[in-house]
Design an enzyme around this catalytic site. Structure first.
Site, PDB file in Angstrom:
ATOM      1  N   LEU A  17       0.837  -1.202   0.000  1.00  0.00           N
ATOM      2  CA  LEU A  17       0.000   0.000   0.000  1.00  0.00           C
ATOM      3  C   LEU A  17       0.874   1.256   0.000  1.00  0.00           C
ATOM      4  CD1 LEU A  17      -2.858   1.304   0.369  1.00  0.00           C
ATOM      5  CD2 LEU A  17      -2.513   1.090   2.829  1.00  0.00           C
ATOM      6  N   ALA A  55       2.846   8.428  -0.533  1.00  0.00           N
ATOM      7  CA  ALA A  55       1.521   8.034  -0.039  1.00  0.00           C
ATOM      8  C   ALA A  55       1.687   7.083   1.132  1.00  0.00           C
ATOM      9  CB  ALA A  55       0.711   7.368  -1.158  1.00  0.00           C
ATOM     10  N   GLU A  91       1.122   0.260  10.273  1.00  0.00           N
ATOM     11  CA  GLU A  91      -0.324   0.006  10.156  1.00  0.00           C
ATOM     12  C   GLU A  91      -1.136   1.164  10.743  1.00  0.00           C
ATOM     13  OE1 GLU A  91      -1.892  -3.925  10.467  1.00  0.00           O
ATOM     14  OE2 GLU A  91       0.042  -4.828  10.058  1.00  0.00           O
TER      15      GLU A  91
HETATM   16  C1  LIG Z   1       9.256  -1.615   9.252  1.00  0.00           C
HETATM   17  C2  LIG Z   1       8.069  -1.152   8.476  1.00  0.00           C
HETATM   18  C3  LIG Z   1       7.219  -2.089   7.900  1.00  0.00           C
HETATM   19  C4  LIG Z   1       6.136  -1.660   7.114  1.00  0.00           C
HETATM   20  N1  LIG Z   1       5.365  -2.595   6.455  1.00  0.00           N
HETATM   21  C5  LIG Z   1       4.438  -2.161   5.558  1.00  0.00           C
HETATM   22  C6  LIG Z   1       3.754  -3.098   4.697  1.00  0.00           C
HETATM   23  O1  LIG Z   1       3.952  -4.307   4.783  1.00  0.00           O
HETATM   24  N2  LIG Z   1       2.883  -2.615   3.772  1.00  0.00           N
HETATM   25  C7  LIG Z   1       2.631  -1.280   3.637  1.00  0.00           C
HETATM   26  O2  LIG Z   1       1.846  -0.913   2.752  1.00  0.00           O
HETATM   27  N3  LIG Z   1       3.250  -0.365   4.439  1.00  0.00           N
HETATM   28  C8  LIG Z   1       4.155  -0.781   5.386  1.00  0.00           C
HETATM   29  N4  LIG Z   1       4.804   0.138   6.180  1.00  0.00           N
HETATM   30  C9  LIG Z   1       4.499   1.555   6.028  1.00  0.00           C
HETATM   31  C10 LIG Z   1       3.780   2.171   7.225  1.00  0.00           C
HETATM   32  O3  LIG Z   1       2.467   1.700   7.279  1.00  0.00           O
HETATM   33  C11 LIG Z   1       3.893   3.692   7.048  1.00  0.00           C
HETATM   34  O4  LIG Z   1       5.239   4.039   7.317  1.00  0.00           O
HETATM   35  C12 LIG Z   1       2.951   4.450   7.967  1.00  0.00           C
HETATM   36  O5  LIG Z   1       1.619   4.228   7.593  1.00  0.00           O
HETATM   37  C13 LIG Z   1       3.229   5.968   7.954  1.00  0.00           C
HETATM   38  O6  LIG Z   1       3.349   6.460   6.665  1.00  0.00           O
HETATM   39  P1  LIG Z   1       4.622   7.360   6.295  1.00  0.00           P
HETATM   40  O7  LIG Z   1       5.844   6.618   6.718  1.00  0.00           O
HETATM   41  O8  LIG Z   1       4.522   7.738   4.868  1.00  0.00           O
HETATM   42  O9  LIG Z   1       4.492   8.643   7.196  1.00  0.00           O
HETATM   43  P2  LIG Z   1       3.689   9.998   6.831  1.00  0.00           P
HETATM   44  O10 LIG Z   1       2.329   9.667   6.355  1.00  0.00           O
HETATM   45  O11 LIG Z   1       4.559  10.831   5.964  1.00  0.00           O
HETATM   46  O12 LIG Z   1       3.577  10.669   8.248  1.00  0.00           O
HETATM   47  C14 LIG Z   1       4.641  11.411   8.859  1.00  0.00           C
HETATM   48  C15 LIG Z   1       4.122  11.975  10.165  1.00  0.00           C
HETATM   49  O13 LIG Z   1       3.049  12.886   9.908  1.00  0.00           O
HETATM   50  C16 LIG Z   1       1.906  12.504  10.640  1.00  0.00           C
HETATM   51  N5  LIG Z   1       0.695  12.846   9.914  1.00  0.00           N
HETATM   52  C17 LIG Z   1       0.392  12.583   8.614  1.00  0.00           C
HETATM   53  N6  LIG Z   1      -0.836  13.041   8.315  1.00  0.00           N
HETATM   54  C18 LIG Z   1      -1.324  13.607   9.441  1.00  0.00           C
HETATM   55  C19 LIG Z   1      -2.534  14.273   9.783  1.00  0.00           C
HETATM   56  N7  LIG Z   1      -3.529  14.421   8.900  1.00  0.00           N
HETATM   57  N8  LIG Z   1      -2.694  14.732  11.033  1.00  0.00           N
HETATM   58  C20 LIG Z   1      -1.724  14.577  11.957  1.00  0.00           C
HETATM   59  N9  LIG Z   1      -0.548  13.969  11.699  1.00  0.00           N
HETATM   60  C21 LIG Z   1      -0.347  13.488  10.459  1.00  0.00           C
HETATM   61  C22 LIG Z   1       2.052  11.014  10.838  1.00  0.00           C
HETATM   62  O14 LIG Z   1       1.264  10.538  11.924  1.00  0.00           O
HETATM   63  C23 LIG Z   1       3.543  10.902  11.090  1.00  0.00           C
HETATM   64  O15 LIG Z   1       3.836  11.205  12.420  1.00  0.00           O
HETATM   65  C24 LIG Z   1       5.862  -0.278   6.986  1.00  0.00           C
HETATM   66  C25 LIG Z   1       6.699   0.654   7.604  1.00  0.00           C
HETATM   67  C26 LIG Z   1       7.813   0.230   8.321  1.00  0.00           C
HETATM   68  C27 LIG Z   1       8.717   1.267   8.903  1.00  0.00           C
END
Ligand SMILES: Cc1cc2nc3c(=O)[nH]c(=O)nc-3n(C[C@H](O)[C@H](O)[C@H](O)COP(=O)(O)OP(=O)(O)OC[C@H]3O[C@@H](n4cnc5c(N)ncnc54)[C@H](O)[C@@H]3O)c2cc1C
Length: 385
Positions: free
Chosen positions: A129, A134, A369
């Site tokens: 995802l 994104a 997640e």
């Molecule tokens: C080890 C690991 C395993 C993973 N495994 C998977 C997987 O198997 N499949 C998959 O699809 N993804 C996976 N992920 C991705 C994970 O789900 C995302 O990292 C997570 O959802 C956050 O997205 P981002 O890293 O883009 O952070 P961003 O969305 O860029 O967020 C950055 C910060 O801004 C904050 N923020 C963003 N929008 C808002 C808002 N509207 N209001 C307040 N705060 C906000 C967030 O809470 C966060 O603190 C994995 C990540 C890691 C590190």
């Protein structure tokens, strides 16, 4: 020490939890530090979990599953995570993110093709995802899939995808933009088998924790897969993945409770042995109260995921409760890991101690997640805010 397998649970759940706990202590614990240090995927542990049927826990026997339920999976995750979060997330992602989308949304043919090996734990599926642009706002997906005759042509990239590059990874399901509607992007889900030309798996990340869990960035360049690899209805891909994440939050909460409880258990043992100022350190109220608070966090978070899981099994709405469980359990794990390392003093900063690994591993439980902020957003929305 706390009663980690509450006596009011039905016998079959208690037996399952006890069996997984023995496995975690006897098979997982002895190799955890080495896999963490070497950043190696624990194939032998995965094979052991497969033999026990853990990958098939919530699936019906007709697809090679154990005929259990999602709560059984949660109990197994809790027991594994006390000892090793990497092993627990490998199971969580394999079952709830890899196999579950096929089970929930697949055609009969897709289920027959993929589920038996996924449920047997001889193959892993991954859930694609997140993209570089994104993450929390996953609807911003840029990956595209265009229908060209009998095939989808996939282009784009994903990042941080768990279980996507192991020797036994069979496929990744990806969300992709398949068109435009009057309401915006049409997002669908496509199954991309490992090894399909143009599908590249980047080298593993250098992570802070979960070192023995497999995580990669993925890229897709004119990747052609058959039209029948569409998973679920065209245009329902995003909604379907959000549903998978809703239940996945209960499983992640269970994993986080395991981490939180593992920290309590290790801290209690250490506080009874370590001597300072004429007594064991647990005899100092500051340490005893710290550990008491850790136990309270773990128990409250366990109740939260039990409640969310009960609603899920009863077929009732559970979205808010799953978000609450994920929120409190993720924070409990991180807070307990921080407090446990404090109880261990200098030893808590040494990687040979499990609490140090929990300290590095637990941070992602406030991010993966759905971040803490995303859980708060979901809870606020459920209140009409
Ligand atoms: C080890 C690991 C395993 C993973 N495994 C998977 C997987 O198997 N499949 C998959 O699809 N993804 C996976 N992920 C991705 C994970 O789900 C995302 O990292 C997570 O959802 C956050 O997205 P981002 O890293 O883009 O952070 P961003 O969305 O860029 O967020 C950055 C910060 O801004 C904050 N923020 C963003 N929008 C808002 C808002 N509207 N209001 C307040 N705060 C906000 C967030 O809470 C966060 O603190 C994995 C990540 C890691 C590190």
């Amino acid at each position: 020490m706390s009663e980690a397998i509450p006596s009011e649970l039905p016998e079959e759940y208690r037996e399952l939890a006890a069996t997984v706990r023995d496995f975690a202590e006897q098979v997982v614990a002895p190799v955890s530090a080495q896999h963490d240090r070497e950043h190696s995927f624990p194939y032998e542990v995965v094979a052991g979990m497969a033999e026990m049927g853990l990958f098939g826990l919530p699936f019906p026997e007709e697809y090679g599953g154990m005929g259990g339920d999602y709560f059984a999976l949660c109990l197994a995750l809790e027991e594994l995570a006390k000892v090793d979060q990497s092993v627990a997330i490998t199971l969580e992602a394999g079952v709830s993110l890899g196999a579950m989308p096929i089970f929930r949304f697949g055609t009969e043919e897709q289920k027959q093709r993929w589920l038996p090996s996924l449920a047997a734990g001889t193959a892993l599926g991954a859930f694609g995802l997140t993209e570089p642009d994104a993450g929390s706002d996953a609807g911003r997906t840029r990956t595209t899939a265009r229908l060209d005759g009998p095939e989808w042509v996939v282009n784009g990239s994903k990042q941080f995808i768990t279980n996507s590059g192991t020797d036994i990874t069979a496929f990744v399901t990806v969300t992709a933009v398949t068109g435009e509607t009057e309401r915006g992007k049409e997002i669908s889900t496509i199954i991309v088998p490992s090894g399909t030309p143009g599908f590249d798996v980047a080298p593993p990340y250098d992570k802070v924790g979960w070192n023995a869990s497999d995580t990669h960035a993925l890229s897709f360049q004119d990747v052609r897969v058959p039209a029948e690899n569409l998973l679920g209805e065209r245009g329902r891909g995003y909604a379907n993945f959000l549903r998978i994440l809703d239940e996945g939050r209960i499983a992640i909460a269970a994993l986080a409770v395991g981490a939180a409880q593992g920290c309590v258990d290790d801290a209690v043992r250490y506080a009874k042995e370590r001597q300072a100022f004429g007594t064991h350190i647990g005899g100092h109220q500051a340490i005893a109260f710290k550990i008491a608070r850790m136990e309270a966090r773990a128990q409250v978070a366990r109740r939260a995921y039990y409640h969310a899981a009960a609603l899920l099994l009863a077929g009732k709405p559970f979205k808010q409760e799953a978000a609450i469980a994920k929120l409190v359990a993720g924070e409990a794990a991180m807070d307990n890991a921080r407090d446990a390392t404090q109880v261990f003093g200098g030893n808590g900063f040494m990687n040979e101690y499990r609490v140090a690994r929990h300290y590095r591993d637990s941070k992602i439980l406030e991010v993966g997640e759905g971040t803490t902020e995303v859980q708060l957003m979901l809870i606020a929305r459920s209140l009409g805010l």
